[in-house]
Design a protein around this motif. Structure first.
Motif, PDB file in Angstrom:
ATOM      1  N   ASN A 456       0.824  -1.210   0.000  1.00  0.00           N
ATOM      2  CA  ASN A 456       0.000   0.000   0.000  1.00  0.00           C
ATOM      3  C   ASN A 456       0.853   1.252   0.000  1.00  0.00           C
ATOM      4  OD1 ASN A 456      -2.593  -1.355   0.333  1.00  0.00           O
ATOM      5  ND2 ASN A 456      -1.859  -1.875   2.375  1.00  0.00           N
ATOM      6  N   ARG A 457       0.397   2.236  -0.749  1.00  0.00           N
ATOM      7  CA  ARG A 457       1.038   3.537  -0.698  1.00  0.00           C
ATOM      8  C   ARG A 457       0.718   4.178   0.654  1.00  0.00           C
ATOM      9  NH1 ARG A 457       1.963   5.661  -6.057  1.00  0.00           N
ATOM     10  NH2 ARG A 457       1.653   7.799  -5.367  1.00  0.00           N
ATOM     11  N   GLU A 458       1.714   4.884   1.188  1.00  0.00           N
ATOM     12  CA  GLU A 458       1.494   5.573   2.455  1.00  0.00           C
ATOM     13  C   GLU A 458       0.430   6.656   2.296  1.00  0.00           C
ATOM     14  OE1 GLU A 458       4.434   8.496   4.467  1.00  0.00           O
ATOM     15  OE2 GLU A 458       4.854   6.533   5.328  1.00  0.00           O
ATOM     16  N   LYS A 459       0.430   7.280   1.110  1.00  0.00           N
ATOM     17  CA  LYS A 459      -0.522   8.350   0.831  1.00  0.00           C
ATOM     18  C   LYS A 459      -1.205   8.024  -0.495  1.00  0.00           C
ATOM     19  CE  LYS A 459      -0.659  13.399   0.524  1.00  0.00           C
ATOM     20  NZ  LYS A 459       0.173  14.625   0.520  1.00  0.00           N
ATOM     21  N   PRO A 460      -2.384   7.414  -0.475  1.00  0.00           N
ATOM     22  CA  PRO A 460      -3.055   6.999  -1.722  1.00  0.00           C
ATOM     23  C   PRO A 460      -3.273   8.175  -2.664  1.00  0.00           C
ATOM     24  CG  PRO A 460      -4.137   6.056   0.198  1.00  0.00           C
ATOM     25  CD  PRO A 460      -3.171   7.070   0.710  1.00  0.00           C
ATOM     26  N   TYR A 461      -3.169   7.873  -3.934  1.00  0.00           N
ATOM     27  CA  TYR A 461      -3.385   8.903  -4.950  1.00  0.00           C
ATOM     28  C   TYR A 461      -4.866   9.283  -4.993  1.00  0.00           C
ATOM     29  CZ  TYR A 461      -4.232  10.747  -9.622  1.00  0.00           C
ATOM     30  OH  TYR A 461      -4.644  11.509 -10.682  1.00  0.00           O
ATOM     31  N   ASP A 462      -5.097  10.587  -4.950  1.00  0.00           N
ATOM     32  CA  ASP A 462      -6.470  11.111  -4.963  1.00  0.00           C
ATOM     33  C   ASP A 462      -6.703  11.856  -6.281  1.00  0.00           C
ATOM     34  OD1 ASP A 462      -8.908  12.260  -4.595  1.00  0.00           O
ATOM     35  OD2 ASP A 462      -8.397  13.355  -2.768  1.00  0.00           O
ATOM     36  N   THR A 464      -9.120  13.422  -7.377  1.00  0.00           N
ATOM     37  CA  THR A 464      -9.895  14.671  -7.278  1.00  0.00           C
ATOM     38  C   THR A 464      -8.992  15.871  -6.974  1.00  0.00           C
ATOM     39  OG1 THR A 464     -10.334  14.392  -4.899  1.00  0.00           O
ATOM     40  CG2 THR A 464     -11.880  13.373  -6.450  1.00  0.00           C
ATOM     41  N   ARG A 465      -7.749  15.609  -6.574  1.00  0.00           N
ATOM     42  CA  ARG A 465      -6.823  16.697  -6.226  1.00  0.00           C
ATOM     43  C   ARG A 465      -5.788  16.934  -7.323  1.00  0.00           C
ATOM     44  NH1 ARG A 465      -3.451  15.715  -2.472  1.00  0.00           N
ATOM     45  NH2 ARG A 465      -3.188  17.872  -1.768  1.00  0.00           N
ATOM     46  N   ARG A 466      -6.006  16.338  -8.473  1.00  0.00           N
ATOM     47  CA  ARG A 466      -5.014  16.461  -9.549  1.00  0.00           C
ATOM     48  C   ARG A 466      -4.777  17.914  -9.948  1.00  0.00           C
ATOM     49  NH1 ARG A 466      -6.735  12.968 -14.544  1.00  0.00           N
ATOM     50  NH2 ARG A 466      -4.938  14.082 -15.404  1.00  0.00           N
ATOM     51  N   PRO A 467      -3.524  18.317 -10.102  1.00  0.00           N
ATOM     52  CA  PRO A 467      -3.214  19.665 -10.590  1.00  0.00           C
ATOM     53  C   PRO A 467      -3.321  19.685 -12.111  1.00  0.00           C
ATOM     54  CG  PRO A 467      -1.191  18.496 -10.111  1.00  0.00           C
ATOM     55  CD  PRO A 467      -2.313  17.560  -9.744  1.00  0.00           C
ATOM     56  N   VAL A 468      -4.510  19.827 -12.622  1.00  0.00           N
ATOM     57  CA  VAL A 468      -4.778  19.662 -14.058  1.00  0.00           C
ATOM     58  C   VAL A 468      -3.917  20.593 -14.911  1.00  0.00           C
ATOM     59  CG1 VAL A 468      -6.540  19.769 -15.846  1.00  0.00           C
ATOM     60  CG2 VAL A 468      -7.134  18.899 -13.573  1.00  0.00           C
ATOM     61  N   ILE A 469      -3.833  21.852 -14.513  1.00  0.00           N
ATOM     62  CA  ILE A 469      -3.043  22.795 -15.309  1.00  0.00           C
ATOM     63  C   ILE A 469      -1.564  22.407 -15.286  1.00  0.00           C
ATOM     64  CG2 ILE A 469      -2.275  25.193 -15.490  1.00  0.00           C
ATOM     65  CD1 ILE A 469      -4.980  26.044 -14.379  1.00  0.00           C
ATOM     66  N   GLY A 470      -1.059  22.079 -14.103  1.00  0.00           N
ATOM     67  CA  GLY A 470       0.338  21.675 -13.991  1.00  0.00           C
ATOM     68  C   GLY A 470       0.633  20.431 -14.808  1.00  0.00           C
ATOM     69  N   PHE A 542       2.896  20.172  -6.694  1.00  0.00           N
ATOM     70  CA  PHE A 542       2.501  19.609  -7.987  1.00  0.00           C
ATOM     71  C   PHE A 542       2.845  18.123  -8.062  1.00  0.00           C
ATOM     72  CE2 PHE A 542       4.568  18.417 -12.067  1.00  0.00           C
ATOM     73  CZ  PHE A 542       3.418  18.172 -12.807  1.00  0.00           C
ATOM     74  N   VAL A 543       4.082  17.788  -7.679  1.00  0.00           N
ATOM     75  CA  VAL A 543       4.518  16.389  -7.738  1.00  0.00           C
ATOM     76  C   VAL A 543       3.681  15.532  -6.785  1.00  0.00           C
ATOM     77  CG1 VAL A 543       6.454  14.818  -7.364  1.00  0.00           C
ATOM     78  CG2 VAL A 543       6.860  17.057  -8.374  1.00  0.00           C
ATOM     79  N   ASP A 544       3.366  16.088  -5.639  1.00  0.00           N
ATOM     80  CA  ASP A 544       2.593  15.361  -4.637  1.00  0.00           C
ATOM     81  C   ASP A 544       1.219  14.964  -5.165  1.00  0.00           C
ATOM     82  OD1 ASP A 544       1.716  14.325  -2.201  1.00  0.00           O
ATOM     83  OD2 ASP A 544       1.036  16.268  -1.485  1.00  0.00           O
ATOM     84  N   ARG A 545       0.553  15.859  -5.876  1.00  0.00           N
ATOM     85  CA  ARG A 545      -0.841  15.632  -6.284  1.00  0.00           C
ATOM     86  C   ARG A 545      -0.989  15.084  -7.702  1.00  0.00           C
ATOM     87  NH1 ARG A 545      -3.891  20.063  -6.712  1.00  0.00           N
ATOM     88  NH2 ARG A 545      -2.221  21.615  -6.704  1.00  0.00           N
ATOM     89  N   ALA A 546       0.097  15.061  -8.469  1.00  0.00           N
ATOM     90  CA  ALA A 546       0.002  14.665  -9.876  1.00  0.00           C
ATOM     91  C   ALA A 546      -0.300  13.177 -10.042  1.00  0.00           C
ATOM     92  CB  ALA A 546       1.301  15.018 -10.599  1.00  0.00           C
TER      93      ALA A 546
END
Length: 569
Positions: A456-462, A464-470, A542-546
């Motif tokens: 499991n990832r420590e912090k699952p990818y969400d 809904t929080r994607r930085p679309v523009i980035g 950006f890297v965190d949420r991408a």
């Protein structure tokens, strides 16, 4: 013979699995032997692997998801003139500046055991057969050529090629009559304390920087100058390492009492160094102490350096071939590079039906032509620290520290690194975007503590929080660069050839520029810090949420086919 293989690899450290995997991927029946019960048990401490190991190393590591503990943005050197009065000078010029740091890293701090296990699993996925708790006692020869190995239990295994990756303490190469035993002056014993520390405290106290401490021998705070690697503090995810290493013999005759010295060094530095006693001690708890031996000055010994690393039917790689870095105290990149070269030569030899040393000499020739390997085993700054100690010349001490672990390292490392960079670009111009994706993928995996074989990832990818523009900007930039590099491939390759030919100019140019750049860098660093920090935080966010898929390595053949279709349309 009891068993038969095309290739037998001795040792499952950093280099062995790389060589074994490449041979298996080429269709060779490959066996890897490890004397420990579990892979990585011989190298359970940690280190910083310089980034050039990842940039120029095996594809499956560069394009994969290897486990590491923390990116490193550089080195902070504490030059301790007098620890009792607090007379300490800092050289922190060898650091990646923000906003590039910490995504663009100087290296990656890792515990050795999980990394070696990760490599071994990749080798097994390629079809390598692994046998642990297995000790090789000797090689088997037929008509003078190595044709197999003998195990401790008497089992005899035949092999067309034996690749010796057993490290600096291995005896197979010595028994085979290829190399001499390393002298005590060239061997260092590492004393490592492993401290637990909350990640938030590691982040606050250390950030991403490795800390080195240097001081006169009389202060008894670090191993004797030139006879060890000072004292190093490596930050990991939620722990730190206090590491000191010391040569087994001094000046060809003195045998030091290492147990006594190491205790003195540890006690003095942890009680007298201000930031340790006030910040580290209250926040840390020791959980282990480890000892490990490795060679540090083999590359500076002309006799050892000029010995062959091959014979009929056998090739030596990594530490077994004396390829430890003499200044950075790191042998992993050279282990990876030499492992790939050895595998390539082994594959060529087996396909040609010729495993004689006349054919295998290609290995030594390619090692000697490898610019980064040759630079890393020939640096003399760490060794030369002894001369600063003899004369008590603080300017000489600062000079050697600055040239090995400060900005002036670029005066002797830039040419070999550029040479290899252009060589890789010449072969595949799109390697540039692979490097870019590697940096971002590695940092995201570190943020989320997400690595291969981890459930499991420590912090699952969400999503809904994607930085679309980035993401759009990143995709357009990297995708556009890929397209340009493919379209202009012949031109880029030509420029890379020219760049490789001119790379030798980089070192002398840096010798002229560093004295000018350093004071400007020191002046601008403080006023530029707020801007750099703000930009760095935006990049981290950006890297965190991408979307992780954004940073995945692209299949070159598939990408080329897509680009070709686009071009035709």
């Amino acid at each position: 013979m009891d068993e038969s293989y095309d290739v037998v690899v001795i040792g499952a450290g950093f280099g062995g699995p790389v060589a074994a995997k490449k041979c298996a991927d080429a269709g060779l029946k490959t066996l890897m032997l490890e004397r420990s019960e579990n892979v990585g048990e011989k190298v359970i401490s940690g280190l910083t692997i310089p980034v050039y190991g990842f940039l120029f190393g095996p594809d499956f590591i560069r394009d994969g998801n290897p486990p590491f503990e923390r990116p490193a943005d550089g080195i902070i050197n504490y030059i301790i003139k007098d620890i009792d009065t607090g007379d300490i000078e800092i050289d922190d010029t060898l650091r990646v500046p923000r906003p590039f740091s910490p995504v663009i890293a100087f290296g990656y701090n890792t515990y050795c055991k999980p990394f070696c296990q990760w490599e071994a699993k990749k080798a097994l996925e390629s079809g390598v057969k692994l046998r642990t708790s297995t000790t090789v006692t000797d090689v088997i020869r037929s008509n003078g050529s190595v044709c197999g190995i003998c195990l401790e239990d008497g089992t005899r295994i035949s092999a067309k090629i034996v690749i010796d990756a057993e490290g600096s303490q291995g005896l197979v190469a010595i028994k085979a009559g290829i190399r001499k035993k390393y002298p005590p002056e060239a061997i260092s014993l590492s004393d490592t304390y492993d401290y637990e520390m909350d990640k938030s405290d590691v982040d606050r106290i250390f950030g991403y920087s490795v800390r080195f401490c240097w001081g006169w021998d009389e202060q008894k705070i670090a191993p004797p100058l030139g006879h060890g690697n000072g004292l190093m503090v490596w930050p990991y995810r939620d722990s730190i390492h206090f590491i000191q290493d010391h040569c087994l013999r001094l000046d060809g005759r003195k045998v030091p009492n290492l147990k006594k010295r190491f205790k003195e060094y540890h006690d003095n530095i942890t009680t007298k160094l201000p930031w340790w006693s006030s910040e580290v001690t209250p926040k840390s708890k020791i959980r282990a102490r480890m000892w490990e031996g490795f060679e540090i000055y083999v590359g500076l010994d002309p006799d050892l350096r000029n010995m062959r690393n091959h014979d009929d039917g056998i090739i030596l790689i990594g530490d077994a071939a004396g390829l430890e870095s003499t200044e950075l105290c790191d042998g992993v990149p050279a282990a990876w590079f030499s492992a790939e070269i050895a595998a390539d030569v082994a594959i060529e030899a087996i396909r040609a039906g010729n495993t004689k040393k006349e054919f295998l000499k290609k290995y030594d020739e390619r090692i000697k032509a490898h610019s980064v390997i040759q630079w890393s085993i020939s640096g003399e700054n760490r060794y030369n620290l002894r001369y600063a100690q003899e004369t008590k010349d603080i300017r000489l001490l600062k000079k050697y520290v600055h040239h090995a672990w400060g900005m002036a390292q670029l005066t002797h490392s830039l040419s070999p690194i550029l040479t290899l960079s252009f060589r890789y670009i010449r072969k595949d111009p799109t390697i540039i975007t692979k490097w870019i994706r590697m940096y971002f993928r590695y940092y995201q995996n570190w943020l989320h503590n997400s690595y291969d074989y981890q459930e499991n990832r420590e912090k699952p990818y969400d999503p809904t929080r994607r930085p679309v523009i980035g993401e759009t900007v990143f995709r357009a930039f990297v995708g556009g660069l890929d397209f340009i590099l493919w379209i202009l491939g012949p031109v880029v390759k030509l420029l890379a050839i020219i760049g490789e030919k001119l790379s030798w100019l980089a070192n002398p140019a840096m010798k002229l520029l560093v004295p000018v750049i350093r004071p400007i860098y020191k002046i601008l660093r403080k006023p530029m810090a707020p801007i750099g920090n703000r930009l760095a935080e935006k990049i981290i966010d950006f890297v965190d949420r991408a979307d992780p898929a954004l940073f995945e390595a692209k299949n070159s053949k598939k990408m080329a086919a897509t680009l070709r279709h686009t071009r035709e349309v």
